[in-house]
Design a protein around this motif. Structure first.
Motif, mmCIF file in Angstrom:
data_model
loop_
_atom_site.group_PDB
_atom_site.id
_atom_site.type_symbol
_atom_site.label_atom_id
_atom_site.label_comp_id
_atom_site.label_asym_id
_atom_site.label_seq_id
_atom_site.Cartn_x
_atom_site.Cartn_y
_atom_site.Cartn_z
ATOM 1 N N GLY A 106 0.836 -1.197 0.000
ATOM 2 C CA GLY A 106 0.000 0.000 0.000
ATOM 3 C C GLY A 106 0.870 1.246 0.000
ATOM 4 N N LEU A 107 0.456 2.252 -0.771
ATOM 5 C CA LEU A 107 1.198 3.516 -0.821
ATOM 6 C C LEU A 107 0.373 4.673 -0.288
ATOM 7 N N ARG A 108 -0.784 4.337 0.251
ATOM 8 C CA ARG A 108 -1.617 5.419 0.774
ATOM 9 C C ARG A 108 -1.046 5.954 2.078
ATOM 10 N N SER A 109 -1.621 7.074 2.541
ATOM 11 C CA SER A 109 -1.214 7.631 3.821
ATOM 12 C C SER A 109 -2.416 7.610 4.762
ATOM 13 N N GLY A 110 -2.165 7.907 6.034
ATOM 14 C CA GLY A 110 -3.238 7.853 7.007
ATOM 15 C C GLY A 110 -3.275 6.491 7.689
ATOM 16 N N SER A 137 -5.555 4.279 7.942
ATOM 17 C CA SER A 137 -6.318 3.212 7.309
ATOM 18 C C SER A 137 -5.460 2.289 6.462
ATOM 19 N N PHE A 138 -4.357 2.785 5.880
ATOM 20 C CA PHE A 138 -3.594 1.936 4.971
ATOM 21 C C PHE A 138 -2.913 0.797 5.731
ATOM 22 N N GLU A 139 -2.500 1.038 6.997
ATOM 23 C CA GLU A 139 -1.873 -0.026 7.767
ATOM 24 C C GLU A 139 -2.866 -1.144 8.047
ATOM 25 N N GLU A 140 -4.077 -0.787 8.381
ATOM 26 C CA GLU A 140 -5.102 -1.804 8.618
ATOM 27 C C GLU A 140 -5.441 -2.547 7.337
ATOM 28 N N ALA A 141 -5.484 -1.828 6.218
ATOM 29 C CA ALA A 141 -5.771 -2.478 4.932
ATOM 30 C C ALA A 141 -4.665 -3.467 4.569
ATOM 31 N N ASP A 142 -3.394 -3.068 4.763
ATOM 32 C CA ASP A 142 -2.279 -3.978 4.491
ATOM 33 C C ASP A 142 -2.332 -5.195 5.403
ATOM 34 N N ARG A 143 -2.643 -4.958 6.665
ATOM 35 C CA ARG A 143 -2.705 -6.033 7.650
ATOM 36 C C ARG A 143 -3.789 -7.048 7.282
ATOM 37 N N GLU A 144 -4.968 -6.555 6.947
ATOM 38 C CA GLU A 144 -6.086 -7.434 6.621
ATOM 39 C C GLU A 144 -5.832 -8.204 5.332
ATOM 40 N N ALA A 145 -5.246 -7.539 4.348
ATOM 41 C CA ALA A 145 -4.955 -8.209 3.079
ATOM 42 C C ALA A 145 -3.956 -9.345 3.286
ATOM 43 N N ALA A 167 18.005 -1.712 13.297
ATOM 44 C CA ALA A 167 18.193 -2.496 14.515
ATOM 45 C C ALA A 167 17.897 -1.659 15.745
ATOM 46 N N GLU A 168 17.272 -2.278 16.737
ATOM 47 C CA GLU A 168 17.040 -1.690 18.060
ATOM 48 C C GLU A 168 16.265 -0.380 18.004
ATOM 49 N N VAL A 169 15.385 -0.248 17.036
ATOM 50 C CA VAL A 169 14.497 0.907 16.971
ATOM 51 C C VAL A 169 13.075 0.409 17.210
ATOM 52 N N PRO A 170 12.396 0.910 18.246
ATOM 53 C CA PRO A 170 11.031 0.448 18.534
ATOM 54 C C PRO A 170 10.098 0.669 17.341
ATOM 55 N N ASP A 171 9.130 -0.221 17.179
ATOM 56 C CA ASP A 171 8.193 -0.129 16.060
ATOM 57 C C ASP A 171 7.496 1.223 16.006
ATOM 58 N N ARG A 172 7.202 1.777 17.191
ATOM 59 C CA ARG A 172 6.452 3.045 17.223
ATOM 60 C C ARG A 172 7.256 4.194 16.628
ATOM 61 N N GLU A 173 8.601 4.039 16.550
ATOM 62 C CA GLU A 173 9.434 5.102 15.997
ATOM 63 C C GLU A 173 9.706 4.927 14.508
ATOM 64 N N LEU A 174 9.286 3.794 13.953
ATOM 65 C CA LEU A 174 9.470 3.571 12.523
ATOM 66 C C LEU A 174 8.452 4.376 11.736
ATOM 67 N N SER A 175 8.753 4.622 10.477
ATOM 68 C CA SER A 175 7.777 5.273 9.616
ATOM 69 C C SER A 175 6.576 4.340 9.442
ATOM 70 N N PRO A 176 5.375 4.884 9.220
ATOM 71 C CA PRO A 176 4.192 4.023 9.060
ATOM 72 C C PRO A 176 4.377 2.967 7.983
ATOM 73 N N HIS A 177 4.980 3.339 6.846
ATOM 74 C CA HIS A 177 5.122 2.381 5.758
ATOM 75 C C HIS A 177 6.131 1.290 6.099
ATOM 76 N N ALA A 192 3.482 11.692 -2.881
ATOM 77 C CA ALA A 192 2.814 10.543 -2.284
ATOM 78 C C ALA A 192 3.733 9.331 -2.213
ATOM 79 N N LEU A 193 4.635 9.188 -3.159
ATOM 80 C CA LEU A 193 5.595 8.087 -3.161
ATOM 81 C C LEU A 193 6.912 8.499 -2.522
ATOM 82 N N ALA A 194 7.286 9.776 -2.660
ATOM 83 C CA ALA A 194 8.554 10.249 -2.109
ATOM 84 C C ALA A 194 8.549 10.217 -0.579
ATOM 85 N N ARG A 195 7.409 10.469 0.030
ATOM 86 C CA ARG A 195 7.385 10.527 1.496
ATOM 87 C C ARG A 195 7.763 9.198 2.145
#
Length: 521
Positions: free
Chosen positions: A87-91, A93-101, A126-136, A271-274
């Motif tokens: 998924g390349l969307r933002s917001g 909802s895209f994480e839930e859509a990727d997860r469900e798919a 390495a050693e970076v908590p998930d919450r600090e990663l980019s959404p994508h 939208a893709l560069a971010r």
């Protein structure tokens, strides 16, 4: 060659490739075919695969990872399923859509008796908590974990920057370096990354189909070089023969501002560069090379950064780019096909019709039509097209900078500046669907026709289906300019065809930039 661990012959295995219309998927299919696998491709729009050179060797089915019922036929009798959907969307909802798919795909694959799932994800720091990663990047990691916890054994490949002709990462690097001799850059250019050549990515993907049944894990994949993004830009400048670049880091450029800056300088839209910029906030370096136990590295591989850049650049210069980042549809781009009912009961459908006799053969006329866009331009008032492209970029659209995959030939699904090829009948008709931001849907058709005396007639049709009141207002506000834009296009295409008809059977000469039909740069 037999498949390790199960005794089956490679030639008897069937692989399903999802995302076959995308950058990696479109290159993986011929590699699998050449390796002796039987290949089935799943696509939401199978017609986009019709014109690929390998289409006649692969089975193509309609399917969508977000539509569970469509997966049953695609997964039937499949030994290895490649999941190349992102998924390349933002917001949120895209994480839930990727997860469900991913969950749905894993469950249906287990029910169908699939032997292995192969997933290409992103290399996480390495050693970076998930919450600090980019959404994508976080979503890519989660999808990989879903497959590893599923009943079907999985191979999860994790890559950072992929270097190959037409990849979004390579295009971003190329345009930033070539267009800016002096660069004011965000802080992430000092982050260390481990780039990988697309040829090695494909080699690992193909080799993953042969892994033993007891392998169920992720593998970091990368090239032999670890460097900062700044050093990658300097290496590109050296490989491309450019003068040394002056690079100045500016800490206050956030990923959002970086994406706007990248969108301004390169063909890659914000939208893709971010997601690309966000993935470079943390160091992404391989922590192991265990993949070599199952997919041994031949001499000279993995390919180093300089050689990967040389290979990609040579492909671009030779016009041999087989797939591009723009092969996949971008978020927000319209996808509705042109209605086939001539009376079209779906509402208003505005049209602009143009037709001209052409003093050239139908073949010469077709060469001009198929060569439109990119460096040849749109044979119309350049400022109008340039302004429309700038406005589109301003509101987050793709603008005019995507160009073409091939300078002379088009196929269904190709991006063409801010259009996409929806249908092509070689020698006769080209239909483009607009992907610029519009209050409605738009198409542009160009026809090369011949009368009973063998003379040519050019017919052009622009169509617009407005969405709401704003759509109607938009059409009537721009219609006074149609005589200049669409009328000029028809006349200049006819003129270019006539000129090409007198200069021989080669590709039409671009219209000089000093004329109204030149392309705005």
């Amino acid at each position: 060659m037999g498949v390790q661990g199960n005794g089956r012959d490679t030639e008897g295995l069937r692989c399903l490739v999802t995302g076959a219309t995308g950058y990696i998927g479109g290159r993986l299919v011929p590699e699998l075919l050449d390796a002796g696998f039987r290949v089935r491709c799943m696509a939401r729009s199978p017609e986009k695969l019709r014109d690929h050179p390998w289409a006649g060797r692969a089975e193509i089915v309609r399917g969508d990872v977000t539509d569970p019922d469509s997966l049953d036929d695609a997964l039937r009798d499949v030994d290895v399923a490649y999941y190349l959907v992102h998924g390349l969307r933002s917001g949120a909802s895209f994480e839930e859509a990727d997860r469900e798919a991913a969950r749905t795909f894993a469950a249906r694959a287990a029910e169908a008796g699939v032997g292995r799932i192969v997933y290409l994800g992103g290399l996480t720091p390495a050693e970076v908590p998930d919450r600090e990663l980019s959404p994508h990047l976080r979503s890519r990691a989660e999808v990989g974990e879903i497959f590893l916890r599923a009943p079907v054994p999985a191979t999860v490949l994790r890559a950072a920057v992929v270097i190959g002709s037409g990849s979004a990462s390579f295009e971003m690097l190329r345009y930033l370096t070539e267009r800016l001799p002096v660069m004011v850059t965000p802080s992430w250019v000092s982050t260390r990354v481990q780039p990988i050549a697309v040829r090695d990515v494909l080699r690992y993907l193909v080799g993953s189909a042969r892994m033993p049944e007891d392998v169920n894990r992720s593998f970091d994949i990368g090239g032999p070089d670890v460097m900062t993004y700044e050093k990658m830009m300097r290496r590109y400048a050296e490989v491309a023969g450019l003068p040394r670049r002056l690079i100045v880091g500016v800490p206050m450029l956030t990923p959002r501002l970086s994406s706007l800056w990248i969108g301004l300088v390169t063909p890659v839209p914000p939208a893709l560069a971010r997601p690309l910029a966000e993935s470079l906030r943390h160091e992404v370096v391989c922590r192991e090379h265990d993949i070599a136990r199952h997919v041994p590295d031949p001499p000279g591989t993995p390919i180093g950064c300089d050689r990967a850049l040389e290979l990609a650049l040579q492909r671009v210069r030779d016009a041999q780019v087989t797939t591009r980042w723009s092969s996949a549809a971008l978020p927000g781009a319209p996808s509705d096909p042109l209605p086939t009912d001539p009376d079209w009961a779906g509402g208003s459908l505005y049209t602009d019709l143009r037709a001209l006799d052409v003093d050239a053969s139908p073949q010469a006329l077709w060469r001009v039509i198929e060569g439109i866009g990119g460096d040849n331009g749109w044979y119309s008032f350049p400022l109008a097209w340039a302004v429309r492209g700038w406005l589109d970029r301003l509101v987050g659209g793709v603008g005019l900078r995507r160009g073409r995959r091939d300078a002379a030939r088009l196929r269904v699904g190709d991006s063409l500046d801010f259009w996409r090829v929806e249908e092509i009948e070689p020698g006769r008709m080209l239909r483009l669907r607009a992907e610029m931001r519009l209050p409605g849907l738009a198409w542009l058709e160009m026809h090369a026709e011949a009368d009973e005396r063998g003379r040519s007639r050019y017919r052009q049709r622009a169509l617009f289906h407005p969405r709401g009141l704003l759509g109607h207002v938009y059409w009537w506000s721009v219609s006074p300019f149609h005589a200049v834009v669409f009328g000029g296009m028809a006349r200049n295409i006819a003129r270019a065809a006539a000129k090409a008809g007198t200069t021989g059977p080669g590709d039409p000469e671009p219209v000089p930039r000093s004329t109204p039909s030149a392309r705005a740069r």
